[in-house]
Design an enzyme around this catalytic site. Structure first.
Site, PDB file in Angstrom:
ATOM      1  CE1 TYR A 167      -3.355  -2.630  -0.047  1.00  0.00           C
ATOM      2  CE2 TYR A 167      -3.970  -2.044   2.186  1.00  0.00           C
ATOM      3  CZ  TYR A 167      -4.179  -2.783   1.046  1.00  0.00           C
ATOM      4  OH  TYR A 167      -5.217  -3.685   1.008  1.00  0.00           O
ATOM      5  CB  SER A 190     -14.260  -3.640  -2.536  1.00  0.00           C
ATOM      6  OG  SER A 190     -14.851  -2.713  -3.423  1.00  0.00           O
ATOM      7  N   PRO A 191     -16.478  -3.362   0.458  1.00  0.00           N
ATOM      8  CG  PRO A 191     -16.784  -2.487   2.600  1.00  0.00           C
ATOM      9  CD  PRO A 191     -15.719  -2.855   1.618  1.00  0.00           C
ATOM     10  CG  LEU A 192     -19.233   0.990   0.952  1.00  0.00           C
ATOM     11  CD1 LEU A 192     -19.090   2.459   1.317  1.00  0.00           C
ATOM     12  CD2 LEU A 192     -20.589   0.457   1.415  1.00  0.00           C
ATOM     13  N   GLY A 202     -16.496  -0.210  -4.461  1.00  0.00           N
ATOM     14  CA  GLY A 202     -15.751   0.928  -4.993  1.00  0.00           C
ATOM     15  C   GLY A 202     -16.526   2.239  -4.965  1.00  0.00           C
ATOM     16  N   GLY A 203     -17.628   2.277  -4.204  1.00  0.00           N
ATOM     17  CA  GLY A 203     -18.438   3.492  -4.106  1.00  0.00           C
ATOM     18  C   GLY A 203     -19.803   3.373  -4.739  1.00  0.00           C
ATOM     19  CG  LEU A 204     -20.501   1.100  -8.433  1.00  0.00           C
ATOM     20  CD1 LEU A 204     -20.485  -0.221  -9.187  1.00  0.00           C
ATOM     21  CD2 LEU A 204     -21.093   2.198  -9.318  1.00  0.00           C
ATOM     22  N   GLY A 254     -24.263   5.469  -2.244  1.00  0.00           N
ATOM     23  CA  GLY A 254     -25.107   6.622  -2.588  1.00  0.00           C
ATOM     24  C   GLY A 254     -24.563   7.397  -3.761  1.00  0.00           C
TER      25      GLY A 254
END
Length: 322
Positions: free
Chosen positions: A53, A211-213, A215-217, A220
């Site tokens: 990272y 990546s539970p979201l 990548g942002g999709l 909201g």
């Protein structure tokens, strides 16, 4: 904060895991330190990182940021269950990556130095190494445990049969084996339900979704774009692919009066074997907002609506056979 056992171990970790991938590339060191301090204030004790990272080969930028935070003292290291990963290339020579015994030894020592600690709580293989037998992997990890440099071993991005092979090899050597698996898992990516989650349940691994979201999709995105917030071309392309589902999902979240990101996290926390989704806040405000996910309760009706929008998988082989 709520806590859970990590898989079949006696280790207690917060049900949200602080992901640090943004520390360095997107979040300054000063802000990163402030986010970690705030995480402790909120009771988050589980932090995840990786030697690669920072995305400058060999520099370990993110681990260094965390190490300098630990060095401030005040119980920071003692209150943190630190998880890091190895696999990616940290140099240009043949043995500067993957899971050979040589790289495991070198990578662990380098991470310890950058993190400014004498042990790693959870040491994870960032990916499967198809060229290294598990006998070699476990021998090297066993040496690190004997030396007191690591406490637990986890995997990331393993298939279900990789988990089974790793565990059976560990069993023959009378070792604890893997205690966790870090998988790409969210409402849009549900393939772990086929074989990874059943393997985790059977072998007692805690699942740590990354990546539970999506990548942002699932955070909201429609309302954010309506407010003029920019999105990458890749994000726009992904949104176009899933627009119907995302529109229905955000409408559902509006109905129940909850933020889409928190609903996505709350849903993960209801799934079998899941210990703690990895959250990756870039700001303290984002971190504060995420903790609300622990208070969201999805009843049977809400769960059924979510399943209608994002159909999942049955366990293999029933998904594709009788």
């Amino acid at each position: 904060m709520e806590y859970a056992q990590l898989g079949r171990t006696g280790l207690k970790v917060s049900k949200l895991c602080l992901g640090t991938m943004n520390f360095g590339p997107q979040t300054t060191e000063e802000d990163s330190h402030a986010i970690m301090d705030r995480a402790h204030e909120l009771g988050v004790n589980f932090f995840d990182t990786a030697n690669v990272y920072g995305w400058k080969k060999g520099e370990g930028i993110t681990e260094n940021i965390i190490g300098r935070w630990f060095a401030k003292g005040g119980g920071r290291r003692e209150r943190t269950v630190i998880a890091t990963k190895l696999y990616g290339d940290m140099g240009d020579w043949p043995n500067d990556g993957r899971l050979s015994a040589l790289n495991i030894r070198r990578a662990a020592d380098a991470s310890l130095k950058r993190l400014q600690t004498d042990y790693i709580d959870l040491y994870q293989a960032h990916h499967i190494d198809r060229n290294t037998p598990f006998e070699e992997f476990w021998e090297a990890m066993g040496v690190l445990r004997q030396q007191g440099k690591i406490l637990y071993v986890g995997s990331s991005n393993f298939a279900g049969w990789h988990i089974a092979k790793a565990q059976e090899t560990a069993r023959r050597r009378n070792l604890l084996g893997l205690v966790s698996e870090q998988s790409h898992y969210n409402l849009l990516v549900r393939t772990p339900e086929l074989e990874v989650i059943p393997a985790c349940e059977d072998y007692g691994l805690g699942l740590i979704p990354w990546s539970p979201l999506a990548g942002g999709l699932l955070g909201g995105i429609l309302r954010k774009m309506d407010k003029g917030r920019s999105a990458s071309e890749q994000m726009v392309a992904e949104l176009d692919k899933h627009r119907d589902k995302i529109e229905r999902y955000e409408a559902f979240c509006d109905e129940i009066g909850e933020d889409p990101a928190n609903v996505a996290l709350a849903w993960l926390l209801t799934r079998p074997a899941v210990t703690a989704p990895i959250i990756g806040p870039r700001t303290i405000a984002q971190l504060d907002g995420t903790v609300r996910a622990l208070e969201v309760r999805l009843d049977d009706k809400a769960s059924a609506r979510i399943e209608e929008i994002f159909p999942g998988y049955k366990t293999a082989p029933e998904e594709y056979a009788w």
